[in-house]
Every structure is written in structure tokens, then in C-alpha cells.
Design an enzyme around this catalytic site. Structure first.
Site, PDB file in Angstrom:
ATOM      1  N   HIS A   1      11.561   8.031  13.859  1.00  0.00           N
ATOM      2  CA  HIS A   1      10.421   7.167  13.539  1.00  0.00           C
ATOM      3  C   HIS A   1       9.126   7.981  13.503  1.00  0.00           C
ATOM      4  O   HIS A   1       8.171   7.720  14.245  1.00  0.00           O
ATOM      5  CB  HIS A   1      10.303   6.037  14.561  1.00  0.00           C
ATOM      6  CG  HIS A   1       9.569   4.837  14.022  1.00  0.00           C
ATOM      7  ND1 HIS A   1       9.833   3.563  14.446  1.00  0.00           N
ATOM      8  CD2 HIS A   1       8.582   4.710  13.094  1.00  0.00           C
ATOM      9  CE1 HIS A   1       9.046   2.714  13.809  1.00  0.00           C
ATOM     10  NE2 HIS A   1       8.268   3.390  12.981  1.00  0.00           N
ATOM     11  N   LEU A   2       9.074   8.912  12.561  1.00  0.00           N
ATOM     12  CA  LEU A   2       7.932   9.809  12.449  1.00  0.00           C
ATOM     13  C   LEU A   2       6.996   9.455  11.307  1.00  0.00           C
ATOM     14  O   LEU A   2       6.044  10.200  11.035  1.00  0.00           O
ATOM     15  CB  LEU A   2       8.421  11.254  12.250  1.00  0.00           C
ATOM     16  CG  LEU A   2       9.277  11.858  13.365  1.00  0.00           C
ATOM     17  CD1 LEU A   2       9.676  13.281  13.006  1.00  0.00           C
ATOM     18  CD2 LEU A   2       8.539  11.824  14.694  1.00  0.00           C
ATOM     19  N   GLY A   3       7.226   8.316  10.638  1.00  0.00           N
ATOM     20  CA  GLY A   3       6.434   7.986   9.459  1.00  0.00           C
ATOM     21  C   GLY A   3       4.937   8.020   9.693  1.00  0.00           C
ATOM     22  O   GLY A   3       4.169   8.449   8.832  1.00  0.00           O
ATOM     23  N   ALA A   4       4.503   7.574  10.851  1.00  0.00           N
ATOM     24  CA  ALA A   4       3.063   7.542  11.154  1.00  0.00           C
ATOM     25  C   ALA A   4       2.653   8.639  12.118  1.00  0.00           C
ATOM     26  O   ALA A   4       1.512   8.646  12.591  1.00  0.00           O
ATOM     27  CB  ALA A   4       2.691   6.182  11.732  1.00  0.00           C
TER      28      ALA A   4
ATOM     29  N   ALA B   1      10.522   2.508   6.433  1.00  0.00           N
ATOM     30  CA  ALA B   1       9.763   1.264   6.612  1.00  0.00           C
ATOM     31  C   ALA B   1      10.000   0.672   7.996  1.00  0.00           C
ATOM     32  O   ALA B   1       9.263   0.961   8.941  1.00  0.00           O
ATOM     33  CB  ALA B   1      10.133   0.266   5.519  1.00  0.00           C
ATOM     34  N   ARG B   2      11.036  -0.160   8.124  1.00  0.00           N
ATOM     35  CA  ARG B   2      11.347  -0.803   9.394  1.00  0.00           C
ATOM     36  C   ARG B   2      12.845  -0.743   9.630  1.00  0.00           C
ATOM     37  O   ARG B   2      13.649  -0.785   8.696  1.00  0.00           O
ATOM     38  CB  ARG B   2      10.929  -2.280   9.401  1.00  0.00           C
ATOM     39  CG  ARG B   2       9.518  -2.578   8.965  1.00  0.00           C
ATOM     40  CD  ARG B   2       8.480  -1.900   9.809  1.00  0.00           C
ATOM     41  NE  ARG B   2       8.513  -2.245  11.219  1.00  0.00           N
ATOM     42  CZ  ARG B   2       7.785  -1.627  12.149  1.00  0.00           C
ATOM     43  NH1 ARG B   2       7.005  -0.619  11.821  1.00  0.00           N
ATOM     44  NH2 ARG B   2       7.868  -2.004  13.395  1.00  0.00           N
TER      45      ARG B   2
ATOM     46  N   ARG C   1       0.816  -1.209   0.000  1.00  0.00           N
ATOM     47  CA  ARG C   1       0.000   0.000   0.000  1.00  0.00           C
ATOM     48  C   ARG C   1       0.855   1.266   0.000  1.00  0.00           C
ATOM     49  O   ARG C   1       0.614   2.199  -0.767  1.00  0.00           O
ATOM     50  CB  ARG C   1      -0.936   0.004   1.213  1.00  0.00           C
ATOM     51  CG  ARG C   1      -1.936  -1.138   1.220  1.00  0.00           C
ATOM     52  CD  ARG C   1      -2.786  -1.088   2.480  1.00  0.00           C
ATOM     53  NE  ARG C   1      -3.724  -2.204   2.557  1.00  0.00           N
ATOM     54  CZ  ARG C   1      -3.449  -3.360   3.134  1.00  0.00           C
ATOM     55  NH1 ARG C   1      -2.255  -3.559   3.683  1.00  0.00           N
ATOM     56  NH2 ARG C   1      -4.341  -4.325   3.170  1.00  0.00           N
ATOM     57  N   ILE C   2       1.870   1.292   0.868  1.00  0.00           N
ATOM     58  CA  ILE C   2       2.701   2.493   0.972  1.00  0.00           C
ATOM     59  C   ILE C   2       3.589   2.635  -0.255  1.00  0.00           C
ATOM     60  O   ILE C   2       3.749   3.737  -0.804  1.00  0.00           O
ATOM     61  CB  ILE C   2       3.540   2.456   2.266  1.00  0.00           C
ATOM     62  CG1 ILE C   2       2.621   2.466   3.482  1.00  0.00           C
ATOM     63  CG2 ILE C   2       4.509   3.638   2.324  1.00  0.00           C
ATOM     64  CD1 ILE C   2       3.327   2.241   4.805  1.00  0.00           C
TER      65      ILE C   2
ATOM     66  N   GLU D   1      15.442   0.936  18.769  1.00  0.00           N
ATOM     67  CA  GLU D   1      14.791   2.216  19.058  1.00  0.00           C
ATOM     68  C   GLU D   1      14.301   2.246  20.496  1.00  0.00           C
ATOM     69  O   GLU D   1      13.893   1.208  21.018  1.00  0.00           O
ATOM     70  CB  GLU D   1      13.610   2.426  18.098  1.00  0.00           C
ATOM     71  CG  GLU D   1      14.032   2.552  16.647  1.00  0.00           C
ATOM     72  CD  GLU D   1      12.861   2.812  15.697  1.00  0.00           C
ATOM     73  OE1 GLU D   1      11.710   2.920  16.195  1.00  0.00           O
ATOM     74  OE2 GLU D   1      13.083   2.905  14.473  1.00  0.00           O
TER      75      GLU D   1
ATOM     76  N   ASP E   1       9.299  -6.340  -6.355  1.00  0.00           N
ATOM     77  CA  ASP E   1       8.369  -7.009  -5.447  1.00  0.00           C
ATOM     78  C   ASP E   1       8.043  -8.362  -6.058  1.00  0.00           C
ATOM     79  O   ASP E   1       7.281  -8.451  -7.020  1.00  0.00           O
ATOM     80  CB  ASP E   1       7.091  -6.197  -5.248  1.00  0.00           C
ATOM     81  CG  ASP E   1       6.268  -6.721  -4.071  1.00  0.00           C
ATOM     82  OD1 ASP E   1       6.185  -7.960  -3.919  1.00  0.00           O
ATOM     83  OD2 ASP E   1       5.710  -5.906  -3.309  1.00  0.00           O
TER      84      ASP E   1
ATOM     85  N   ASP F   1      14.405   7.072   8.787  1.00  0.00           N
ATOM     86  CA  ASP F   1      13.410   7.345   9.829  1.00  0.00           C
ATOM     87  C   ASP F   1      13.338   6.235  10.860  1.00  0.00           C
ATOM     88  O   ASP F   1      12.755   6.422  11.925  1.00  0.00           O
ATOM     89  CB  ASP F   1      12.030   7.525   9.174  1.00  0.00           C
ATOM     90  CG  ASP F   1      10.952   7.881  10.183  1.00  0.00           C
ATOM     91  OD1 ASP F   1      11.149   8.849  10.941  1.00  0.00           O
ATOM     92  OD2 ASP F   1       9.908   7.184  10.211  1.00  0.00           O
TER      93      ASP F   1
END
Length: 560
Positions: A312-315, A264-265, A184-185, A294, A204, A289
Site C-alpha cells: 500500500h505505497l500509492g500515497a 486503488a482499494r 482525479r487519479i 491490511e 465510468d 498495491d
């Protein structure tokens, strides 16, 4: 009625049957009269999400509680909701003896022990769509910040320098962006990159060229993408296969001056290798990010000129946080209500499960219960068949629901969508999934069959817009009776008076018939009544039917 599953052997078959003194069964659905279940909210979620849960469940605010306090609070909890800071490990899962659902308000589940949850039959749900827009926008922000050197420019001006001549950046337009992962992202990032005039290539292995053709994105092998991309952005889950996918060796395959973005991660990038490559000038810059560990303030990436870092501000937008809280609260509520949640993390439902399939999922679960009750047990092999238009959809969710339903009437322990396959393996029950496009009389049919005590048993049902879920066949008897909370199946001689005697008996005990359909056996030797009742009848009342002239068997099933 107390029940047990026994393994019995005869000359015809090996089976698992329900012990009962008489050929009847009363099924009490696991969702019936359970009282208000307890939901522990360990991290802050949207107020509207809390309000929605509070209408049906006892919600306990455990935000900012110490670990020891949380362990005490979850002992009698049916669900716990967390974000990313609370560690839902084996200790916590085992402490929560009544736990049914773990909700993660976000996407990643690195802080949840999925293995321990699955072993306990605990469903893990998340909010996979809540932060997609925020994460995609943050990716573009990081890409632009690195390309135009915005953090450096901001810092130098605040320090009193006007370094306009030394802070030259690069344009995105005309560059090739390599997207690792077209979920999705990844798709949202590709769409936004195209709007900037970028050429987009992607890697992918689980996505077909046809699926992304409308995006004007070219799929490539990983090494080809590394060679073609001016910028690489990562949108993959962290798995053993993807850990350190960006490392010293993969960087060697990339263009000189490549830019690398990871929103992502943590763990997808070897941090030391990337820091060294940026310092050496092999990589033109990076925007990161997420980190291996963490919170992180000592990563080798922090402090390297040309690397933009964020914590870690992605969300981390108001919209994403609210959407995640609402979505996970809805998923937890649905799971506690016994529904199959499509966003469940520890369920393999197959590809592209459509919400339109859900009425048939619920139908299959009830058919599984009816099969086990009517057959008096479980077969070695439970065959679940999707027929007609339904055959175009994945059979796995239908089969899983049928298995859960069948097991729920033969086990004292709670049966969930998660632990149903585990219990089936323990019992030696296998599930066969079949899809048959051909069907007569109905557009779509779910059929469950298997051999119990040497006899082939079948039940079948469909879903109609006008009638809802409908039972359409039992052991070859063609009946069409809507499924309700209180079902009665009666097998009788095909002679005058049987229907009247059953109707009179039910009236005498005060049980009203809401609907009744009678079907004959293919050879005409017997008949079956499918009866929908307005209310439950007792075990003794069901047993009384057997004493009526011409009645051979009766099964009462409570589907409420």
C-alpha cells in the site's frame, strides 16, 4: 434567551415557532466565544499542518497512543485527525461527546464509521487531492515493473544469476489500457499512459463523453472494455457495487495475457481468482498495491510469479504525505469555524461544486438565520431559490446552508451541515430547491421563503464584490443593507418621525449605526428599517424599541 421549538396548530397552518415573551430574538452564533477547541492528532501529519491548527486550537499529540488512551483523550475533543491505521468506529465516536469533525489525512475512509459519524452530526473530511499525483505515478511504476519484469530481474541478479535471456518483457507503446474509474487519479493515469503511446479506453458510468473528449479517451461499457484492453488498471472506490469487480467471471471476458493493476482499494479484486488466473496463464501478470485485509503477508497473490506486490505505497511519498496533512488540517480548521467544506465525505452537495459558490453558501446560512428569527419559527416547507447567474450552479449547497442557518436558531443542540437534514426530518420540515435564471436588479440572488403561522415570509440577499453579503429584501420590503455581525430589523409605520425616534433611541443606549436602509411595503402602508450596528444590543434594549411610537416589531440578530 432560552428557546424551544413547539409544534402549534391553528386553522391556517401547522408550524414550528420560537417561544418568546416579546416579538424579538437575539441570535448567538455557534462560532462566537467558544474558547479554544481541542483537536486530537492520532497519527503523524505535516508539521506545517499542526502549526496552522495550533494558532487557533489546542492540539493534542496522540501519535502512537494505545486505544484506551485515545478513548480518554477524545472525550472532550472537537476534532480528531487520523490516517489509515486508527479505527474511528462507533465506540470512539460515541466516546467523543463534543466531536464535530473527523479528519482523514488521505482519501480512503474505510477506517471511519461514516454512518455513526453522520448520526451524530459529525463532519468527515479528507484530503482528496493530496495523493493523486503519487498514486498515478505509482500506478505507472507498477505497470512498468510488471511489464518489464523488474522485480524478478532485480531478485535474480542479487541471487547471482544473469538471466537476461529469460526475462523478456513487453512494451506499453501501442497497447490498449483500460481504466476503470475516471476520477482525479484515473485521469492522471490516462494522461501518462497516452505519453507512453498507449491507446486508452475507460469505464465510468458517471462521466460523459464530452468531459473526457480532450483526453482522447474512449468511454466503453464494462464488458466492452474487458474485451478491448491489453492492460486493466482500477481507480474506483470500494462500494457494494464495485467489490470483486475483478473476479473469475470478469477475467473470462478479458484478452488472453491481460495485465491487471490495482493501486486503488483492497476488495476490488478477488485475490484467489486472480492468483489462480495468473498461475494458469490466463492472465499474463498483475501488479497489486492494496489488499482485502491490511497489513497482509498471507494473501494468495503474494509469492505468485508474475505478480508484483507492494505494501500500500500509492500515497507513500514525502510530497503526498505533507500535502495530505496540510490539506486535512486546513479542512478541519474550516469545519470547526463553521464553514462548509467541499471535501466533506458524508455530505451530498451535488456535482461540481465550485469554490466560487462559497460566498453565496455563507450568505444563505445567514439568510436562513434571519428568516427563522424574523418569522418566529420554521415552515413545513422551506423553499430555497437560486436566481440569476447563480441558477447555473447546484442549488443543493445553498439550500443546505439555508437549512442549517434556520435550524441553528431554533434548536438547543448543535446544528451542522451533516445533521441539519436529519433534524429537519425529525421536525417535519422539508426543503424545496429551485433555480430561476430570471432576476431583476442583481446578477444573483438567494431567496428563502415559507409559510409560518399562516403567513408567507420571505428574505432575499445577494453578494457584491464591493459590499460583500447584502440583505436585499424582507417580506416584500426592498432594502439593501450589508450583512454585519450585528443586524437590526424594525417594522414601523411609514410616517414622519419613526426613523428619528429609532436613531435617537439607539444613540441613547450607546449603540452606533454603521448602515441603515429603509424600504416601503408594496402598498405603502408601512416601512422597514434594515440597520447594521457596530455592537450587540441586549434583549431588554431591543424590547425598548417596541415601546416607541409607530414601531410595530423589532428583531436583533447576532451573526458574529
Amino acid at each position: 434567551m432560552n428557546s424551544s421549538v413547539n409544534r402549534c396548530t391553528n386553522s391556517d397552518a401547522t408550524c414550528r415557532h420560537i417561544s418568546a415573551a416579546i416579538p424579538i430574538w437575539c441570535l448567538q452564533s455557534e462560532g462566537a466565544d467558544m474558547g479554544r477547541l481541542k483537536v486530537v492528532v492520532a497519527e503523524k501529519i505535516a508539521k506545517s499542518g499542526i502549526e496552522g491548527l495550533s494558532e487557533r486550537y489546542d492540539v493534542v499529540d496522540a501519535v502512537d497512543r494505545q486505544r484506551t488512551e485515545l478513548l480518554d483523550l477524545v472525550v472532550d475533543a472537537s476534532a480528531i485527525i487520523v490516517r489509515s491505521n486508527t479505527q474511528v468506529d462507533r465506540e470512539l465516536i460515541e466516546a467523543a461527546e463534543k466531536l464535530m469533525v473527523i479528519g482523514r489525512a488521505g482519501i480512503g475512509v474505510d477506517n471511519i464509521d461514516l454512518e455513526a459519524a453522520t448520526e451524530r452530526g459529525v463532519l468527515v473530511v479528507n484530503a482528496p487531492n493530496a495523493n493523486t499525483i503519487s498514486a498515478a505515478e505509482h500506478t505507472m511504476a507498477m505497470l512498468l515493473a510488471q511489464a518489464r519484469r523488474i522485480p524478478e530481474a532485480d531478485r535474480s541478479l542479487r541471487e547471482g544469476r544473469w538471466d537476461r535471456s529469460t526475462l523478456s518483457g513487453i512494451e506499453l507503446h501501442g497497447k490498449t489500457l483500460g481504466v476503470l474509474g475516471l476520477g482525479r487519479i484515473g485521469i492522471l493515469v490516462a494522461q501518462r499512459a497516452k505519453a507512453f503511446g498507449m491507446n486508452v479506453v475507460a469505464y465510468d458510468p458517471y462521466v460523459s463523453s464530452e468531459r473526457v473528449r480532450h483526453l482522447d479517451v474512449e468511454l466503453m461499457d464494462l464488458d466492452d472494455l474487458f474485451a478491448a484492453a491489453d492492460m486493466v488498471t482500477i481507480h474506483l472506490p470500494r462500494t457494494p457495487q464495485t467489490e470483486n469487480i475483478i473476479n473469475k467471471e470478469s477475467i473470462k471476458k478479458m484478452k488472453d495475457d491481460v495485465r491487471i493493476v490495482n493501486v486503488a482499494r483492497g476488495g476490488l479484486v478477488n485475490e484467489q481468482d486472480l492468483a489462480d488466473a495468473v498461475r494458469d496463464g490466463r492472465v499474463g501478470g498483475a501488479a497489486i498495491d492494496v489488499f482485502d485485509s491490511e497489513p497482509s503477508t498471507d494473501s494468495p497473490l503474494i509469492g505468485v510469479t508474475g505478480i508484483v506486490v507492494t505494501p500500500h505505497l500509492g500515497a507513500s511519498t514525502r510530497e503526498a504525505q505533507d500535502k495530505a496533512g496540510i490539506a486535512v488540517a486546513e479542512a478541519v480548521g474550516a469545519a470547526l469555524g463553521g464553514e462548509l467544506v467541499l471535501s466533506a465525505v458524508n455530505l451530498d452537495l451535488g456535482p461540481d461544486v465550485s469554490p466560487e459558490l462559497m460566498p453565496f453558501v455563507k450568505l444563505a446560512e445567514n439568510l436562513g438565520k434571519i428568516f427563522a428569527v424574523f418569522s418566529g419559527g420554521l415552515p413545513d416547507q422551506l423553499v430555497v431559490t437560486s436566481k440569476g447567474a447563480l441558477a447555473d450552479d447546484p442549488v443543493k449547497p445553498i439550500a443546505l446552508a439555508a437549512l442549517k442557518g434556520a435550524l441553528s436558531v431554533t434548536r438547543d443542540r448543535p446544528v451542522s451541515y451533516v445533521n441539519a437534514p436529519i433534524i429537519a426530518r425529525e421536525l417535519g420540515v422539508s426543503v424545496v430547491e429551485e433555480a430561476q435564471p430570471e432576476v431583476s436588479d442583481y446578477q444573483s440572488v438567494v431567496r428563502i421563503s415559507g409559510t409560518v403561522a399562516g403567513r408567507e415570509r420571505t428574505v432575499a440577499g445577494t453578494f457584491m464584490e464591493r459590499k460583500g453579503a447584502v440583505l436585499v429584501g424582507v417580506d416584500g420590503y426592498a432594502i439593501e443593507v450589508p450583512l454585519t455581525d450585528h443586524m437590526l430589523l424594525v417594522r414601523n409605520d411609514d410616517v414622519l418621525g419613526c426613523i428619528g425616534r429609532v436613531g435617537t433611541y439607539l444613540a441613547d443606549i450607546g449603540s452606533n449605526i454603521a448602515d441603515m436602509v429603509v424600504g416601503r411595503a408594496p402598498d405603502g402602508s408601512a416601512a422597514m428599517m434594515g440597520i447594521a450596528l457596530d455592537a450587540a444590543i441586549s434583549e431588554d434594549e431591543t424590547a425598548g424599541l417596541i415601546s416607541l411610537d409607530g414601531i410595530h416589531a423589532a428583531r436583533y440578530i447576532d451573526l458574529s
